[in-house]
Scaffold this motif. Sequence first.
Motif, PDB file in Angstrom:
ATOM      1  N   THR A 134       1.820   7.007  -1.585  1.00 19.82           N
ATOM      2  CA  THR A 134       2.744   5.994  -2.083  1.00 19.82           C
ATOM      3  C   THR A 134       4.181   6.499  -2.034  1.00 19.82           C
ATOM      4  O   THR A 134       5.097   5.765  -1.671  1.00 19.82           O
ATOM      5  CB  THR A 134       2.394   5.603  -3.540  1.00 19.82           C
ATOM      6  OG1 THR A 134       1.000   5.400  -3.659  1.00 19.82           O
ATOM      7  CG2 THR A 134       3.132   4.361  -3.969  1.00 19.82           C
ATOM      8  N   ALA A 142       8.100   1.062   3.473  1.00 15.25           N
ATOM      9  CA  ALA A 142       8.657  -0.053   2.701  1.00 15.25           C
ATOM     10  C   ALA A 142      10.175  -0.103   2.817  1.00 15.25           C
ATOM     11  O   ALA A 142      10.758  -1.186   2.950  1.00 15.25           O
ATOM     12  CB  ALA A 142       8.232   0.058   1.238  1.00 15.25           C
ATOM     13  N   ILE A 154       3.176  -4.859  -2.209  1.00 16.28           N
ATOM     14  CA  ILE A 154       2.483  -3.594  -2.417  1.00 16.28           C
ATOM     15  C   ILE A 154       1.261  -3.879  -3.287  1.00 16.28           C
ATOM     16  O   ILE A 154       1.384  -4.472  -4.359  1.00 16.28           O
ATOM     17  CB  ILE A 154       3.382  -2.564  -3.153  1.00 16.28           C
ATOM     18  CG1 ILE A 154       4.728  -2.393  -2.462  1.00 16.28           C
ATOM     19  CG2 ILE A 154       2.644  -1.241  -3.336  1.00 16.28           C
ATOM     20  CD1 ILE A 154       4.699  -1.762  -1.111  1.00 16.28           C
TER      21      ILE A 154
END
Length: 184
Positions: A134, A142, A154
Amino acid sequence: MAKEALLIIDYTNDFVDNKGALTVGKPGQLLENSIINLANQFVEKDNWVILPTDLHKKDNPYHPETKLFPPHNLANTWGHEFYGKLQPWYDQHQDDAQVYMYDKTRYSAFAGTDLDLRLRERNIKTIHLVGVCTDICVLHTAIDAYNLNYNIIIHENGVAATSKAAQEFSLNHFKNILGAKIDR
């Protein structure tokens, strides 16, 4: 109806399995069913499932990660294979028109790839992100997606970071800095 794309980022043995070179461990392993369920939903709706996957050459003196991390996701190794149920899922769907896997060599799935071109030629404006890490590859993907004006979703139950603090930071960054929707 507008098409969307699910990006399953770096969900490989080296990043998820207990024996992986750079594993996030249990948090990453717990994503497996959620990722498979999302992938099935996208295929059933004739949307895209894209699997940008980290690939490296051992001791590459020209790659910045060589100095930062141990060798990982090396070509033709177990570590580069998809983790758990994702590998048989991909084997079953790799010939589907809307399933696409490609290797990437940087954190972002956009850096040095034709991802933006492929999304635009399919008129995809919304991308859903899942995978690991992440706080590294998902975050950099992202950020690039934001800069390219994509709508970003997400899936919180589909991403795992290198630590709880990194997960919390990344989710807040997605929402508050990139304007991403967090699907809980």
